[in-house]
Enzyme design. Structure first.
Site, short mmCIF file in Angstrom:
data_model
loop_
_atom_site.label_atom_id
_atom_site.label_comp_id
_atom_site.label_asym_id
_atom_site.label_seq_id
_atom_site.Cartn_x
_atom_site.Cartn_y
_atom_site.Cartn_z
N PRO A 2 0.79 -1.16 -0.21
CG PRO A 2 -0.89 -1.50 1.68
CD PRO A 2 0.48 -1.98 1.18
CD GLU A 3 2.74 2.92 -4.39
OE1 GLU A 3 2.79 3.86 -4.88
OE2 GLU A 3 3.12 1.94 -5.21
CG HIS A 92 -4.12 -14.86 6.61
ND1 HIS A 92 -3.28 -16.07 6.35
CD2 HIS A 92 -4.97 -14.92 5.36
CE1 HIS A 92 -3.60 -16.72 5.51
NE2 HIS A 92 -4.73 -16.20 4.79
NE ARG A 111 4.59 -12.25 0.54
CZ ARG A 111 5.23 -11.80 -0.43
NH1 ARG A 111 4.75 -11.13 -1.38
NH2 ARG A 111 6.46 -12.33 -0.57
#
Length: 271
Positions: A2-3, A92, A111
């Site tokens: 994400p930016e 997750h 991740r």
């Protein structure tokens, strides 16, 4: 990863939902996501604290707890969602903050490259001072760009992605901003004229603002604080469009690798 637009979208959602809420409890399910503390130490610093505000700094979500701050970096696949207590559709799950009035703040990360940590006021000031200029702020001027770029032979696209110079501009929006500016991403930063620097400033600011308006870009993992995808991917002009015709000139969008990252550009439009 994400930016700026994705993080800003999440922050704006959370800023409507969290201020005034008290953290009643903390559950850390993935201790490796907590930076610089044990799960118990982290939980102890948050429990009983009231969230006063939620803002963004660079690509980080910052919650003011009245003296200390809770920071969240989403890494590559992190998600920060507000849910009703008892709704158990989470996958997750890395950490869960129980809030008053029947809500929970949940951090998910497939991740687990994201991180959560706390900073005192003094540590926050030092940490904040090491970061670069916010591209949507009044400090991101042509004068600032001219002075900063004049000292660097680094390719302009790589230069824009250096978080010690300009924060929040990652691979997607650096490519898109330079396309709008008509500037070749391979150009050394110190070779850009004042007019070109003005176009870079405007191109970066425009693409960031439009991406925020469309709630970010989703390819795979990004979701906003409501769990919904961003809609800006359909408006990308060069990113991930290798071999496709340029929307402006009809030429072919090309891809190259800079600093280990894919850069997309139109050789005909960008010089």
């Amino acid at each position: 990863m994400p930016e700026l637009p994705e993080v800003e979208t999440i922050v704006r959602d959370l800023a409507r939902l969290l201020p005034g809420r008290t953290i009643k409890g903390v559950e850390v399910l993935r201790p490796d996501l907590i930076e610089g503390d044990t799960p118990d130490g982290f939980a102890g610093k948050l429990r009983g604290r009231k969230i006063r505000s939620v803002v963004r700094r660079a690509k980080n979500i910052v919650m003011d707890l009245g003296g200390d701050r809770l920071l969240v970096n989403l890494g590559m696949t992190g998600r920060l969602l507000v849910a009703r207590t008892g709704d158990e559709d989470a996958t997750h799950l890395g950490a869960r903050l129980a809030l008053d009035r029947g809500r929970e703040l949940r951090y998910h990360d497939v991740r687990r490259f994201g991180r959560l940590w706390t900073l005192t006021d003094g540590a926050w000031t030092a940490w904040d001072g090491e970061l670069g200029v916010e591209p949507l702020s009044d400090d991101f001027t042509v004068d600032w760009l001219r002075g900063a770029a004049a000292r660097s032979r680094v390719a302009v696209k790589t230069w824009l992605m250096d978080q010690a110079r300009v924060v929040g501009v990652g691979n997607i929006y650096a490519s898109e901003g330079l396309f709008r500016a008509g500037v070749d991403p391979r150009r050394p930063a110190d070779t850009l004229s004042e007019a070109e620097l003005a176009r870079v400033r405007d191109g970066v600011r425009q693409v960031l603002a439009e991406a925020i308006e469309h709630r970010g870009t989703t390819f795979l993992d990004y979701r906003d604080a409501r769990g919904e995808e961003g809609a800006f991917a359909a408006r990308l002009k060069v990113y991930d469009r290798e071999g496709q015709p340029c929307d402006v000139c009809g030429g072919t969008v090309q891809r190259l690798v800079q600093g280990g990252r894919s850069t997309f550009f139109c050789p005909s439009c960008q010089h």
